[in-house]
Design an enzyme around this catalytic site. Structure first.
Site, PDB file in Angstrom:
ATOM      1  N   LYS A  39       0.837  -1.210   0.000  1.00  0.00           N
ATOM      2  CA  LYS A  39       0.000   0.000   0.000  1.00  0.00           C
ATOM      3  C   LYS A  39       0.863   1.248   0.000  1.00  0.00           C
ATOM      4  CE  LYS A  39      -2.197  -1.196   3.759  1.00  0.00           C
ATOM      5  NZ  LYS A  39      -1.678  -2.577   3.889  1.00  0.00           N
ATOM      6  N   THR A  40       1.812   1.258   0.916  1.00  0.00           N
ATOM      7  CA  THR A  40       2.663   2.427   1.025  1.00  0.00           C
ATOM      8  C   THR A  40       3.475   2.609  -0.250  1.00  0.00           C
ATOM      9  OG1 THR A  40       2.785   2.050   3.400  1.00  0.00           O
ATOM     10  CG2 THR A  40       4.402   3.546   2.455  1.00  0.00           C
ATOM     11  N   ASP A 221      -2.541   7.803   4.038  1.00  0.00           N
ATOM     12  CA  ASP A 221      -2.090   6.440   4.331  1.00  0.00           C
ATOM     13  C   ASP A 221      -2.614   6.044   5.711  1.00  0.00           C
ATOM     14  OD1 ASP A 221      -0.832   4.079   3.829  1.00  0.00           O
ATOM     15  OD2 ASP A 221       1.210   4.799   4.181  1.00  0.00           O
ATOM     16  N   GLU A 222      -2.676   4.769   5.998  1.00  0.00           N
ATOM     17  CA  GLU A 222      -3.152   4.288   7.304  1.00  0.00           C
ATOM     18  C   GLU A 222      -4.520   4.880   7.635  1.00  0.00           C
ATOM     19  OE1 GLU A 222      -1.325   2.004   8.534  1.00  0.00           O
ATOM     20  OE2 GLU A 222       0.824   2.506   8.523  1.00  0.00           O
ATOM     21  N   GLN A 252      -5.667  -3.628  10.656  1.00  0.00           N
ATOM     22  CA  GLN A 252      -4.529  -3.006  11.325  1.00  0.00           C
ATOM     23  C   GLN A 252      -4.952  -1.760  12.106  1.00  0.00           C
ATOM     24  OE1 GLN A 252      -0.642  -2.982   9.293  1.00  0.00           O
ATOM     25  NE2 GLN A 252      -1.698  -3.823   7.522  1.00  0.00           N
ATOM     26  N   ARG A 602       4.903  -7.944  10.695  1.00  0.00           N
ATOM     27  CA  ARG A 602       6.104  -7.141  10.429  1.00  0.00           C
ATOM     28  C   ARG A 602       7.261  -8.030  10.007  1.00  0.00           C
ATOM     29  NH1 ARG A 602       3.814  -3.423   8.963  1.00  0.00           N
ATOM     30  NH2 ARG A 602       2.065  -4.818   9.176  1.00  0.00           N
TER      31      ARG A 602
HETATM   32  N1  LIG Z   1       5.206  -4.960  -6.654  1.00  0.00           N
HETATM   33  C1  LIG Z   1       6.160  -5.224  -5.749  1.00  0.00           C
HETATM   34  N2  LIG Z   1       7.296  -5.841  -6.090  1.00  0.00           N
HETATM   35  C2  LIG Z   1       8.240  -6.111  -5.186  1.00  0.00           C
HETATM   36  N3  LIG Z   1       8.171  -5.812  -3.899  1.00  0.00           N
HETATM   37  C3  LIG Z   1       7.075  -5.184  -3.469  1.00  0.00           C
HETATM   38  C4  LIG Z   1       6.021  -4.856  -4.358  1.00  0.00           C
HETATM   39  N4  LIG Z   1       5.064  -4.242  -3.647  1.00  0.00           N
HETATM   40  C5  LIG Z   1       5.501  -4.185  -2.376  1.00  0.00           C
HETATM   41  N5  LIG Z   1       6.715  -4.741  -2.248  1.00  0.00           N
HETATM   42  C6  LIG Z   1       7.493  -4.870  -1.007  1.00  0.00           C
HETATM   43  O1  LIG Z   1       6.675  -5.410   0.014  1.00  0.00           O
HETATM   44  C7  LIG Z   1       6.969  -4.837   1.266  1.00  0.00           C
HETATM   45  C8  LIG Z   1       5.720  -4.225   1.886  1.00  0.00           C
HETATM   46  O2  LIG Z   1       5.320  -3.071   1.190  1.00  0.00           O
HETATM   47  P1  LIG Z   1       4.606  -1.854   1.896  1.00  0.00           P
HETATM   48  O3  LIG Z   1       5.332  -1.503   3.131  1.00  0.00           O
HETATM   49  O4  LIG Z   1       4.375  -0.817   0.896  1.00  0.00           O
HETATM   50  O5  LIG Z   1       3.263  -2.569   2.263  1.00  0.00           O
HETATM   51  P2  LIG Z   1       2.036  -2.049   3.089  1.00  0.00           P
HETATM   52  O6  LIG Z   1       0.834  -2.609   2.423  1.00  0.00           O
HETATM   53  O7  LIG Z   1       2.103  -0.599   3.286  1.00  0.00           O
HETATM   54  O8  LIG Z   1       2.306  -2.835   4.414  1.00  0.00           O
HETATM   55  P3  LIG Z   1       1.675  -2.689   5.873  1.00  0.00           P
HETATM   56  O9  LIG Z   1       0.246  -2.340   5.727  1.00  0.00           O
HETATM   57  O10 LIG Z   1       1.866  -4.045   6.454  1.00  0.00           O
HETATM   58  O11 LIG Z   1       2.496  -1.672   6.573  1.00  0.00           O
HETATM   59  C9  LIG Z   1       8.040  -3.810   1.027  1.00  0.00           C
HETATM   60  O12 LIG Z   1       9.292  -4.351   1.324  1.00  0.00           O
HETATM   61  C10 LIG Z   1       7.911  -3.523  -0.466  1.00  0.00           C
HETATM   62  O13 LIG Z   1       9.117  -3.099  -1.019  1.00  0.00           O
END
Ligand SMILES: Nc1ncnc2c1ncn2[C@@H]1O[C@H](COP(=O)(O)OP(=O)(O)OP(=O)(O)O)[C@@H](O)[C@H]1O
Length: 723
Positions: A39-40, A221-222, A252, A602
């Site tokens: 997401k981030t 975000d969040e 979350q 995490r």
């Molecule tokens: N398309 C992609 N290809 C490779 N790696 C990815 C891809 N998308 C996300 N990642 C990797 O996955 C991990 C999680 O990504 P991110 O932190 O953006 O997720 P999130 O959904 O915000 O997580 P959370 O909600 O758990 O905090 C990171 O290390 C990111 O680099």
DNA sequence: AACGATTCTGTTTTT
DNA sequence: CAGAATCGTT
């Protein structure tokens, strides 16, 4: 300046679903997805994409949950586009900036002070004092909590008083007086920052329209942890443009105690029925075992919409659950686990220890120190909550805002200079009756003719010091602080204190604060007001010093949004996680489960969860039983070690469950107990000898008596103060 | 008014 | 156990 090497590659770094979300530039958009699905990453790339498509970076506002997250995202955007002027804020920091510009619309000066919870508490105490209300019935902290709850829901003092409950009515009156005191001090507490900004945007169309032109795109975000005021705020900021993108994960949501309103998701869809919803389902972070165990836990929540989540990262090791006799044992095992991880080639910077409450870090810190394992404690309010740091800040705030009574009251006699409580209150009252900023009064040489010669001398001396500081207001902040430390003798004061009784820490903290200010002087533009704007919203999260080869220690709350190769989640015990203070309602209990789930997700490759059968808490040894969440992990890729039933195996080392340490070992007549099926009961008799677990207990439950063998009874003690 | 000694009180999470 | 609040002595 770095330019992106391959502009076209911005969207190539995303999977199709992420790409869809990133390329929808206009209109409302919701990205709904589980942990680690990117997401981030998606909204970071979305920002970069918009910039590539010609949206001015400064017209984009992205709201993150912490300053640290904001900084990191800014860095990533800069890396992708070469631009660093995207507005990346927390809700609070955005509002401060907004109010510094727009507060005059409400007739308030833009040099307002920002009160943290401690300052707000002081003000409540002051108000209670003035109203000479009974401090027994109105505990300041409780009052402040109630006021906070009103504020988060946008209930004004008048409305709050509209109740038949006399106690509530009285608190609501205090609320009104407190609000008035804030205006008089020209200060805002954290809730106020949001509320006042909202008021302006809601009541002043011109301002709202101007900001809608200024910020063409807003991203949050969040989103699951935004409260109603925050949502209302972004709604207004995008009222004309409609370009609002929110991302989040209901599973979350862990800040309801701070007013977070997961219902904002539904509200958003109601307000924007045309909004596309993009779901991301591939987790790029964790192995199958970790993700599976986390999914198994979270699926136990009743109030939840199920979602798909998969990963193709294969496992090296199972998730391990390990029980220990006590916290000391647990801490040693944590040290050993860290060493083992390192031996496997996992770098210490990518290892973390999570816990429910800050207090749990102590035994771990002690052990790591002993074992020579470098660590950092991330987050918390340690530094900025320190007396010496708060004193220094109070000096600065009072210099910037002459109406700031709370800050003045704090430092008028710090270090001790012969101005006691009586004189202080006289000064405060005098300022109030004359309706004059207390700073102006203090600087007026004729103001204290009616005071005793002693008090007058002390006050005059203080006024002279103030004037010396005034002449330095335009200097770099580091210089101003040094001047304060020298002229007031505050540095010397702590130096003496520390040489007398041990701890050098306060003195060193002063040094750290000066360093912080000098860094600001070096890297940022602006003087005192700008420095205060920044510092007021800093947490330790933002200044955690880098330390090479250090593992990270933090609370589960702080871990949100981060990721680590290896995670040790400690203190998974009944009453701790879920915490006793929030497990009495189903909502509270489910939030604890989400918290556990956030911690688990995490971890990228390794996850160890520990619990201890006895914990030194509060100077006393108290018994504990494993967290009910441990039964929810499922059995695929999960190994249980230790504890009263299973063979006791530590992480690599054998730990026996010691019968004597079992909470029920000393059960006797009269011991209050609890059973998962039959609820509360009391032991009315014990059959068998000694203290062993093989005795049988006769337990009186609400619906009758039962005889149970202690060892297999599943009984828990109702009070944790057993020994 | 200042300082040290004593009693009290309370522990969830943080922008 | 530790930090805050209160008390008692100078
Ligand atoms: N398309 C992609 N290809 C490779 N790696 C990815 C891809 N998308 C996300 N990642 C990797 O996955 C991990 C999680 O990504 P991110 O932190 O953006 O997720 P999130 O959904 O915000 O997580 P959370 O909600 O758990 O905090 C990171 O290390 C990111 O680099």
């Amino acid at each position: 300046m770095d330019r992106p090497a391959f502009p076209d590659s911005i969207l190539d770094a995303l999977n199709p679903a992420q790409r869809e979300a990133a390329s929808i530039m206009d209109g409302p958009l919701m990205v709904l997805a589980g942990a680690g699905t990117g997401k981030t990453r998606t909204i970071t790339h979305r920002i970069a994409w918009m910039i590539e498509q010609g949206v001015p970076a400064s017209a984009i506002l992205a709201v993150t949950f912490t300053n640290k997250a904001a900084r990191e995202m800014r860095e990533r955007v800069r890396h992708l586009t070469g631009r660093y002027d995207v507005r990346l804020n927390t809700f609070h920091s955005f509002c401060v900036m907004f109010l510094r510009e727009e507060f005059p619309v409400l007739g308030r000066a833009p040099d307002f002070s920002i009160y943290d919870d401690g300052d707000a508490l002081s003000l409540v105490k002051r108000v209670l004092d003035d109203a000479s209300l009974d401090l027994e019935t109105h505990k300041a902290q409780t009052v402040l909590n109630k006021i906070g709850r009103w504020k988060m829901r946008e209930v004004p003092p008048r409305e709050a008083q509209d109740t038949s409950d006399s106690l509530t009515k009285e608190v609501a009156r205090i609320y009104e007086a407190y609000d008035r005191a804030l205006v008089e001090a020209n200060a805002c507490d954290f809730d106020d920052l949001l509320l006042q900004a909202l008021r302006i945007l809601r009541d002043h169309d011109e301002v709202r329209a101007r900001w809608n032109r200024r910020l063409t795109h807003v991203l949050v975000d969040e989103f699951q942890d935004t409260n109603t005021v925050q949502y209302a705020l972004v709604q207004l900021l995008t009222a004309d443009t409609g370009n609002l993108c929110v991302t989040g994960d209901q599973d979350q949501s862990i800040y309801s105690w701070r007013g977070a309103e997961p219902g904002n998701f539904d509200q958003f869809l109601e307000d924007h029925p045309e909004a596309p919803i993009v779901r991301l389902e591939q987790n790029y972070r964790s192995t199958k075992h970790i993700l599976g165990a986390a999914a198994s836990v979270i699926s136990c929540n009743r109030y939840r919409i199920p979602k798909t989540l998969w990963t193709d990262i294969e496992d090296a090791e199972p998730v391990r659950v390990v029980g220990f006799v006590d916290d000391y044992d647990e801490a040693r095992a944590i040290a050993k686990a860290i060493r083992d991880f390192e031996a496997e080639g996992i770098r210490p910077e990518t290892i973390a220890v999570f816990y429910r409450t800050n207090a749990l870090s102590l035994p771990v810190e002690r052990t790591l120190l002993q074992e020579g394992i470098p660590y950092i404690v991330v987050g918390g309010l340690e530094f900025f909550g320190r007396q010496e740091v708060k004193d220094l800040l109070a000096y600065l705030r009072f210099l910037a805002n002459p109406r700031d009574v709370v800050s003045l009251a704090r430092i008028l006699n710090v270090p001790p200079r012969g101005i006691g409580k009586k004189t202080r209150e006289q000064v405060v009252t005098l300022a109030a009756t004359q309706g004059r900023p207390i700073g102006d009064l203090l600087r007026d040489p004729d103001a204290f003719t009616d005071f005793t010669p002693r008090a007058r001398a002390a006050l005059t001396d203080f006024a002279e010091k103030l004037e010396r500081f005034d002449s330095r207001r335009e200097s770099p902040v580091g210089d101003l602080i040094n001047e304060i430390l020298n002229v007031t003798g505050y540095a010397e004061y702590w130096q003496k204190k520390s040489s007398k009784s041990g701890s050098l820490e306060p003195y060193q903290n002063l040094g750290q604060f000066v360093t912080l200010a000098q860094e600001f002087d070096r890297l940022q533009k602006g003087r005192l007001p700008e420095f205060l704007t920044q510092v007021a919203l800093l947490t330790d999260h933002d200044r955690t010093e880098r330390r090479d080869h250090a593992v990270s220690l933090m609370t589960l709350h702080t871990s949100k949004g981060l990721e680590f190769e290896a995670v040790v989640l400690i203190g998974a015990e009944h009453g701790m996680l879920p915490h006793a203070m929030s497990s009495d309602s189903l909502e509270g209990f489910e939030e604890e489960r989400r918290l556990f789930h956030v911690g688990m997700t995490r971890a990228k490759r390794r996850l160890v969860i520990t619990w201890a059968g006895a914990r030194t808490r509060f100077g006393r040894r108290s018994a504990a039983t494993p967290s009910p969440f441990l039964d929810e992990l499922g059995d695929v890729g999960v190994e249980h070690h230790g504890g009263p039933t299973a063979e006791a195996v530590a992480i690599g080392e054998r730990v026996e469950w010691d019968d004597d340490a079992h909470p029920l070992a000393q059960a006797r007549k009269g011991t209050p107990v609890w059973h998962p099926d039959w609820g509360s009961g009391e032991i009315v008799g014990v059959q068998g000898r000694g203290q062993g677990l093989d005795r049988k207990a006769v337990v009186e439950f609400e619906d009758g008596r039962r005889v149970l063998v202690l060892r297999h009874s599943n009984l828990e003690l109702r009070e944790d103060d057993v020994f």
